[in-house]
Design a protein around this motif. Structure first.
Motif, PDB file in Angstrom:
ATOM      1  N   TYR A 208     -16.540  16.781 -21.301  1.00 59.12           N
ATOM      2  CA  TYR A 208     -15.246  16.324 -20.492  1.00 59.12           C
ATOM      3  C   TYR A 208     -15.468  16.097 -18.989  1.00 59.12           C
ATOM      4  N   LEU A 209     -15.935  16.959 -18.470  1.00 56.04           N
ATOM      5  CA  LEU A 209     -16.244  16.843 -17.111  1.00 56.04           C
ATOM      6  C   LEU A 209     -17.347  16.033 -16.709  1.00 56.04           C
ATOM      7  N   LEU A 210     -18.528  15.896 -17.517  1.00 56.49           N
ATOM      8  CA  LEU A 210     -19.504  14.913 -17.288  1.00 56.49           C
ATOM      9  C   LEU A 210     -18.764  13.381 -17.483  1.00 56.49           C
ATOM     10  N   ALA A 211     -17.920  13.194 -18.179  1.00 56.82           N
ATOM     11  CA  ALA A 211     -17.279  12.010 -18.595  1.00 56.82           C
ATOM     12  C   ALA A 211     -16.402  11.733 -17.599  1.00 56.82           C
ATOM     13  N   GLU A 212     -15.773  12.524 -17.262  1.00 59.42           N
ATOM     14  CA  GLU A 212     -14.629  12.092 -16.183  1.00 59.42           C
ATOM     15  C   GLU A 212     -15.049  11.832 -14.772  1.00 59.42           C
ATOM     16  N   ASN A 213     -16.342  12.451 -14.379  1.00 53.81           N
ATOM     17  CA  ASN A 213     -17.037  12.186 -13.007  1.00 53.81           C
ATOM     18  C   ASN A 213     -17.547  11.018 -13.128  1.00 53.81           C
ATOM     19  N   ALA A 214     -18.174  10.405 -14.442  1.00 57.14           N
ATOM     20  CA  ALA A 214     -18.825   9.277 -14.531  1.00 57.14           C
ATOM     21  C   ALA A 214     -17.615   8.157 -14.651  1.00 57.14           C
ATOM     22  N   GLU A 215     -16.419   8.308 -15.429  1.00 53.71           N
ATOM     23  CA  GLU A 215     -15.422   7.484 -15.553  1.00 53.71           C
ATOM     24  C   GLU A 215     -14.836   7.211 -13.979  1.00 53.71           C
ATOM     25  N   ARG A 216     -14.629   8.175 -13.415  1.00 54.74           N
ATOM     26  CA  ARG A 216     -14.085   7.894 -11.838  1.00 54.74           C
ATOM     27  C   ARG A 216     -14.805   6.925 -11.109  1.00 54.74           C
ATOM     28  N   LEU A 217     -16.227   6.902 -11.373  1.00 55.52           N
ATOM     29  CA  LEU A 217     -17.021   5.893 -10.194  1.00 55.52           C
ATOM     30  C   LEU A 217     -16.824   4.676 -10.818  1.00 55.52           C
ATOM     31  N   LEU A 218     -16.894   4.487 -12.298  1.00 53.95           N
ATOM     32  CA  LEU A 218     -16.824   3.316 -13.178  1.00 53.95           C
ATOM     33  C   LEU A 218     -15.839   2.326 -13.164  1.00 53.95           C
ATOM     34  N   LYS A 219     -14.778   2.932 -13.016  1.00 56.53           N
ATOM     35  CA  LYS A 219     -13.461   2.221 -13.444  1.00 56.53           C
ATOM     36  C   LYS A 219     -13.154   1.125 -12.602  1.00 56.53           C
ATOM     37  N   GLU A 220     -13.740   1.135 -11.631  1.00 52.24           N
ATOM     38  CA  GLU A 220     -13.606  -0.267 -10.674  1.00 52.24           C
ATOM     39  C   GLU A 220     -14.186  -1.481 -11.243  1.00 52.24           C
ATOM     40  N   TYR A 221     -15.222  -1.152 -12.146  1.00 51.47           N
ATOM     41  CA  TYR A 221     -15.738  -2.281 -12.703  1.00 51.47           C
ATOM     42  C   TYR A 221     -15.343  -2.858 -14.010  1.00 51.47           C
ATOM     43  N   GLY A 222     -14.367  -2.173 -14.523  1.00 50.90           N
ATOM     44  CA  GLY A 222     -13.790  -2.509 -16.043  1.00 50.90           C
ATOM     45  C   GLY A 222     -13.161  -1.191 -16.551  1.00 50.90           C
ATOM     46  N   HIS A 223     -12.769  -1.507 -17.645  1.00 54.66           N
ATOM     47  CA  HIS A 223     -12.431  -0.547 -18.754  1.00 54.66           C
ATOM     48  C   HIS A 223     -13.588   0.501 -19.228  1.00 54.66           C
ATOM     49  N   VAL A 224     -13.436   1.837 -19.206  1.00 52.44           N
ATOM     50  CA  VAL A 224     -14.447   2.660 -19.431  1.00 52.44           C
ATOM     51  C   VAL A 224     -13.984   3.530 -20.723  1.00 52.44           C
ATOM     52  N   ALA A 225     -14.685   3.530 -21.999  1.00 47.18           N
ATOM     53  CA  ALA A 225     -14.307   4.453 -22.885  1.00 47.18           C
ATOM     54  C   ALA A 225     -15.564   5.329 -23.021  1.00 47.18           C
ATOM     55  N   ILE A 226     -15.667   6.654 -22.788  1.00 45.07           N
ATOM     56  CA  ILE A 226     -16.713   7.475 -22.999  1.00 45.07           C
ATOM     57  C   ILE A 226     -16.162   8.427 -24.204  1.00 45.07           C
ATOM     58  N   GLN A 227     -16.758   8.481 -25.249  1.00 42.56           N
ATOM     59  CA  GLN A 227     -16.580   9.568 -26.200  1.00 42.56           C
ATOM     60  C   GLN A 227     -17.373  11.041 -25.840  1.00 42.56           C
ATOM     61  N   LYS A 228     -16.391  11.944 -25.959  1.00 39.88           N
ATOM     62  CA  LYS A 228     -16.766  13.454 -25.505  1.00 39.88           C
ATOM     63  C   LYS A 228     -16.761  14.055 -26.922  1.00 39.88           C
ATOM     64  N   TYR A 229     -17.644  14.798 -27.222  1.00 39.85           N
ATOM     65  CA  TYR A 229     -17.909  15.463 -28.398  1.00 39.85           C
ATOM     66  C   TYR A 229     -18.818  16.788 -28.136  1.00 39.85           C
ATOM     67  N   LYS A 230     -18.740  17.759 -29.022  1.00 41.67           N
ATOM     68  CA  LYS A 230     -19.768  18.945 -29.381  1.00 41.67           C
ATOM     69  C   LYS A 230     -20.586  18.595 -30.539  1.00 41.67           C
ATOM     70  N   GLU A 231     -22.012  18.645 -30.321  1.00 39.60           N
ATOM     71  CA  GLU A 231     -22.758  18.322 -31.478  1.00 39.60           C
ATOM     72  C   GLU A 231     -22.719  19.130 -32.704  1.00 39.60           C
ATOM     73  N   ASP A 232     -22.739  18.645 -33.793  1.00 35.23           N
ATOM     74  CA  ASP A 232     -22.564  19.347 -34.822  1.00 35.23           C
ATOM     75  C   ASP A 232     -23.930  20.510 -35.063  1.00 35.23           C
ATOM     76  N   PRO A 233     -23.687  21.747 -35.276  1.00 38.39           N
ATOM     77  CA  PRO A 233     -24.523  22.699 -35.041  1.00 38.39           C
ATOM     78  C   PRO A 233     -25.883  22.299 -35.903  1.00 38.39           C
ATOM     79  N   LYS A 234     -25.725  21.739 -36.979  1.00 35.40           N
ATOM     80  CA  LYS A 234     -26.843  21.486 -38.009  1.00 35.40           C
ATOM     81  C   LYS A 234     -27.812  20.361 -37.485  1.00 35.40           C
ATOM     82  N   VAL A 235     -27.287  19.568 -36.339  1.00 34.61           N
ATOM     83  CA  VAL A 235     -27.846  18.345 -35.435  1.00 34.61           C
ATOM     84  C   VAL A 235     -28.477  18.812 -34.210  1.00 34.61           C
ATOM     85  N   GLY A 236     -27.630  19.820 -33.597  1.00 38.45           N
ATOM     86  CA  GLY A 236     -27.925  20.006 -32.146  1.00 38.45           C
ATOM     87  C   GLY A 236     -27.679  21.609 -32.132  1.00 38.45           C
TER      88      GLY A 236
END
Length: 352
Positions: A208-236
């Motif tokens: 969430y922290l990574l996404a929020e800091n990216a969204e803060r800078l990008l929002k002036e260029y349009g709508h920003v939708a960043i999915q936040k998630y924790k990888e399934d332990p079987k995958v990551g």
């Protein structure tokens, strides 16, 4: 120099693994015997590392090539390609060496096989010093599809630095030829989206922290939708955190950037850096970003007809790719036309 071999000096321009990858790709597709000398001479530890060796061996297997000198630390190889054959090929990088860099060399070759190719690859999926595999699928692949080619991708496990161990399956159907493209009008940015992730014991709040800091800078260029998630332990299953950003325009251009958590870096800096890289691309006005431009020139050189692509600044990797292509394919010439903050790359491909 052995008779019939074209010699390529690996110390020139980028001076790293890219010269080798481009040379192998064109050599295999056009059946041009090559000798590459001074491999990675521009790096602190010259010669072939694990991921470079696996890339050479993978392409060797795909085109039943004769290969000399390919061993860890080697600074010189000779490569005599034969017909590219479809089938299943496996490559296992024992380190966290980049799977994306394997794909960069193998996918264009597979496009000209005599039947479908299945690649089973093991190594690093999200690592430093190479585009994350998500960038390759979400940004490069849409640009590749403009040339009339694509691939299917299945992520089985993620592999992070330093352990690696990621696994992917990639299926490529051959094409009769690549189509030329004209990408000179970027248009307006319509969508900005992406994925911010953590894995292992790294808490999801960092995504969430990574996404929020990216969204803060990008929002002036349009709508920003960043999915936040924790990888399934079987995958990551190992510890990591990163972000992948994608922007689309009303003229169907796809641009991207990414960031990966690294030691001694502040989490908020990673999201900001990824956003700033994308914003720099916006400001330059190119139709592709810096990580796609050096890969797209390979497709331009092989396409059946003239392609024109607007980019921002010409990167050293792009200059390197053009140098190697023109050396191996003298019938192919690139022209770079400067227009303000952008450049247009023109090329009439060889149509193979």
């Amino acid at each position: 120099m052995s008779k019939g071999l074209i010699e390529i000096d690996g110390s020139l321009l980028e001076g790293g693994g890219q010269i080798l990858r481009i040379a192998l790709t064109i050599s295999a597709i056009k059946k041009i015997p090559i000798r590459v000398v001074k491999i990675r001479a521009g790096r602190g530890k010259p010669g072939l590392m694990e991921q470079h060796l696996k890339g050479i061996e993978l392409v060797r297997d795909m085109c039943d090539a004769k290969l000399n000198g390919a061993q860890l630390g080697s600074t010189e190889i000779e490569f005599w390609p034969n017909k590219i054959r479809g089938g299943t090929y496996t490559s296992k990088i024992k380190t966290a060496g980049s799977i994306t860099l394997l794909l960069q060399v193998a996918v264009p070759v597979a496009l000209f096989a005599d039947s479908a190719v299945l690649l089973n690859l093991t190594g690093g999926t999200n690592t430093e010093m190479a585009p994350q595999v998500d960038y390759y699928t979400e940004v490069f692949r849409p640009n590749m599809e403009k040339f009339g080619a694509t691939f299917d991708f299945e992520l089985k496990k993620r592999g992070y630095f330093p352990k690696g161990g990621g696994e992917v399956k990639v299926t490529i159907d051959p094409v009769p030829h690549l189509n030329p493209v004209t990408l000179t009008d970027r248009g307006k940015i319509t969508d900005i989206y992406g994925w911010s992730y953590t894995s292992g014991s790294v808490p999801i709040r960092l995504a969430y922290l990574l996404a929020e800091n990216a969204e803060r800078l990008l929002k002036e260029y349009g709508h920003v939708a960043i999915q936040k998630y924790k990888e399934d332990p079987k995958v990551g299953f190992d510890n990591s955190s990163g972000i992948i950003l994608v922007a689309e325009t009303d003229n169907h251009c796809v641009l991207g950037s990414s960031g990966l958590f690294r030691k001694n870096a502040k989490v908020e800096e990673i999201g900001e850096e990824a956003a700033k890289k994308l914003i720099d691309t916006f400001k330059e006005g190119g139709c592709v970003d810096e990580h796609t431009q050096d890969q797209i020139v390979i497709l331009m050189a092989l396409a059946k007809g003239e392609s024109k692509v607007r980019i921002g600044s010409v990167t050293l990797h792009t200059k390197t790719a053009i140098f190697v292509i023109e050396l191996l394919l003298p019938q192919v010439k690139f022209e770079i036309i400067s227009e303000g903050t952008t450049n247009i790359i023109k090329c009439r491909g060889c149509g193979t």
